[in-house]
Design a protein around this motif. Structure first.
Motif, PDB file in Angstrom:
ATOM      1  N   GLN A  55       0.828  -1.203   0.000  1.00  0.00           N
ATOM      2  CA  GLN A  55       0.000   0.000   0.000  1.00  0.00           C
ATOM      3  C   GLN A  55       0.867   1.260   0.000  1.00  0.00           C
ATOM      4  OE1 GLN A  55      -2.424  -0.345   3.510  1.00  0.00           O
ATOM      5  NE2 GLN A  55      -4.166  -1.102   2.351  1.00  0.00           N
ATOM      6  N   ASP A  56       0.378   2.298  -0.705  1.00  0.00           N
ATOM      7  CA  ASP A  56       1.043   3.592  -0.592  1.00  0.00           C
ATOM      8  C   ASP A  56       0.431   4.347   0.584  1.00  0.00           C
ATOM      9  OD1 ASP A  56      -1.316   5.201  -1.501  1.00  0.00           O
ATOM     10  OD2 ASP A  56      -0.956   4.110  -3.373  1.00  0.00           O
ATOM     11  N   ALA A  57       1.090   5.441   0.973  1.00  0.00           N
ATOM     12  CA  ALA A  57       0.673   6.190   2.156  1.00  0.00           C
ATOM     13  C   ALA A  57      -0.746   6.738   2.009  1.00  0.00           C
ATOM     14  CB  ALA A  57       1.656   7.331   2.409  1.00  0.00           C
ATOM     15  N   THR A 107      -3.298   5.485   0.285  1.00  0.00           N
ATOM     16  CA  THR A 107      -4.293   4.415   0.436  1.00  0.00           C
ATOM     17  C   THR A 107      -4.451   4.038   1.910  1.00  0.00           C
ATOM     18  OG1 THR A 107      -3.753   3.546  -1.758  1.00  0.00           O
ATOM     19  CG2 THR A 107      -4.899   2.070  -0.252  1.00  0.00           C
ATOM     20  N   ASP A 143      -7.204  -3.580   0.101  1.00  0.00           N
ATOM     21  CA  ASP A 143      -6.511  -2.418   0.657  1.00  0.00           C
ATOM     22  C   ASP A 143      -7.106  -1.972   1.986  1.00  0.00           C
ATOM     23  OD1 ASP A 143      -4.608  -2.156  -1.317  1.00  0.00           O
ATOM     24  OD2 ASP A 143      -5.868  -0.896  -2.589  1.00  0.00           O
TER      25      ASP A 143
END
Length: 380
Positions: free
Chosen positions: A199-201, A203, A235
């Motif tokens: 996951q990116d920050a 998300t 997510d």
């Protein structure tokens, strides 16, 4: 002089008339593989029953080049680690077994990556666990006698060993259970696989904010947050897992319901094997297995009062064996993040008692060495 002689004789160790004479047997380990077998691999050797009292090897000590090494026993089975590397196709005849002279020292913590016979209180240095589980300590193992109602297989209560997993491992637990006929309760060993994408920050922040809205009193805002979490799919799982640990029981329940709905739509990959009652009134327990994204159920396989050894064996290349199912190995991709024992029940299960003993995590070896026993030699 007479008094001195008597004092000297009384200080000598007294041999019980029932004590068995001690013996020694050579033990050779044979590497069946072509590659070298490193030091530190766990090995088991089985003792002939005729050589032991009541099939108990607890007073057999493993020796390597005349020095005792850490050992653990279960019935006639001895476990220890290889003390030196064995070349591919090679042999090491430096081991021996010594029997007699009372119970031998046992060091299971030095034999396995993780070991606990859990006869007393849970050690927080070894375990973490869900606060809502009820435990009872007995001399025969740890008994789980309260499983919180409203839990399910997607959002269970868990008992988690604190262990650093090797790339290939075996996670094993001896479990006995006694579940009343009018109770629905389930348990399973589980290995959680790492998510397939990172996951990116942004998300993470979005999922966390939506999960936070499960605390709101406004029903419409909660329902909107739930719809958005379901759209996020996998997510949303980390944020929902965190919400299932909330101190507020209503928030925990809401998060568990969303997790259940989400994972029924698209369950994240996992490895699991265990038993479920299905619903109160079912005669026997169903065996439930989960490999990757594939879930299977074998109906009415176990009695409600019984016991067995459950095991998840995981090779470095992802090949997995649920040992008690005797199924063929199946490759399940993904790195295992942690292992645990899960418990769940749709309703309060105060009459379910699940006893756990001898939880072990050890390295997985595709071709463990063969142990060859030599001739018996008396020790004088």
């Amino acid at each position: 002089m007479i008094l001195l002689a008597l004092a000297f004789l009384s200080a000598l160790p007294q041999q019980s008339p029932e004590a068995k004479p001690a013996w020694r047997r050579t033990l050779t380990l044979v590497n069946r593989g072509d590659a070298p077998l490193p030091a530190g691999v766990q090995v088991s050797a089985s003792m002939p029953e005729r050589m032991l009292d009541d099939g108990d090897a607890s007073d057999v000590q493993v020796i390597y080049r005349d020095k005792p090494i850490p050992t653990w026993s279960r019935g006639r089975e001895l476990w220890f680690r290889t003390a030196a590397e064995i070349a591919g196709g090679g042999r090491d005849a430096g081991y021996a077994l010594r029997y007699g002279g009372g119970k031998a020292a046992r060091s299971p913590g030095d034999v396995f990556e993780f070991f606990d016979a859990v006869p007393g209180a849970l050690d927080p240095r070894k375990w973490e666990w869900s606060a809502d589980l009820g435990f009872r300590q007995t001399a025969r193992g740890l008994e789980v006698d309260r499983i919180p109602g409203g839990t399910n297989e997607y959002a269970p209560s868990s008992l988690i060993p604190r262990v650093t997993l090797p790339a290939g491992f075996v996670f094993e637990a001896e479990i006995r259970w006694d579940i009343a006929a009018n109770v629905a309760a389930s348990f399973a060993l589980r290995a959680d696989l790492a998510p397939e994408s990172v996951q990116d920050a942004g998300t993470r922040a979005k999922a966390g904010a939506l999960a936070k809205r499960l605390e709101e009193d406004d029903i419409e805002r909660r329902e909107e947050a739930i719809r958005e979490l379901l759209k996020m799919g996998a997510d949303a799982v980390p944020a929902l897992l965190e919400a299932t640990r909330s101190k507020d029981p209503e928030v925990r329940g809401r998060a568990a319901q969303v997790m259940s709905r989400l994972q029924e739509i698209e369950a994240p990959p996992a490895i699991r094997t265990g038993l479920s009652t299905g619903a109160p009134g079912d005669g026997n327990l169903d065996r439930i297995d989960w490999l990757g994204r594939s879930r299977s159920v074998l109906r009415k396989s176990y009695a409600r009062s019984a016991g067995d050894t459950l095991s998840i064996a995981r090779a470095e290349d992802g090949e997995t064996i649920l040992a008690w199912t005797r199924r063929r190995p199946v490759k399940v991709p993904g790195k295992v993040e942690r292992v645990r024992i899960d418990f769940w029940s749709p309703a309060a299960a105060s009459t379910a008692v699940i006893r756990i003993a001898h939880v072990i995590v050890r390295k997985y070896v595709e071709l463990p060495p063969v142990a060859e026993l030599g001739a018996e030699e008396a020790i004088r």
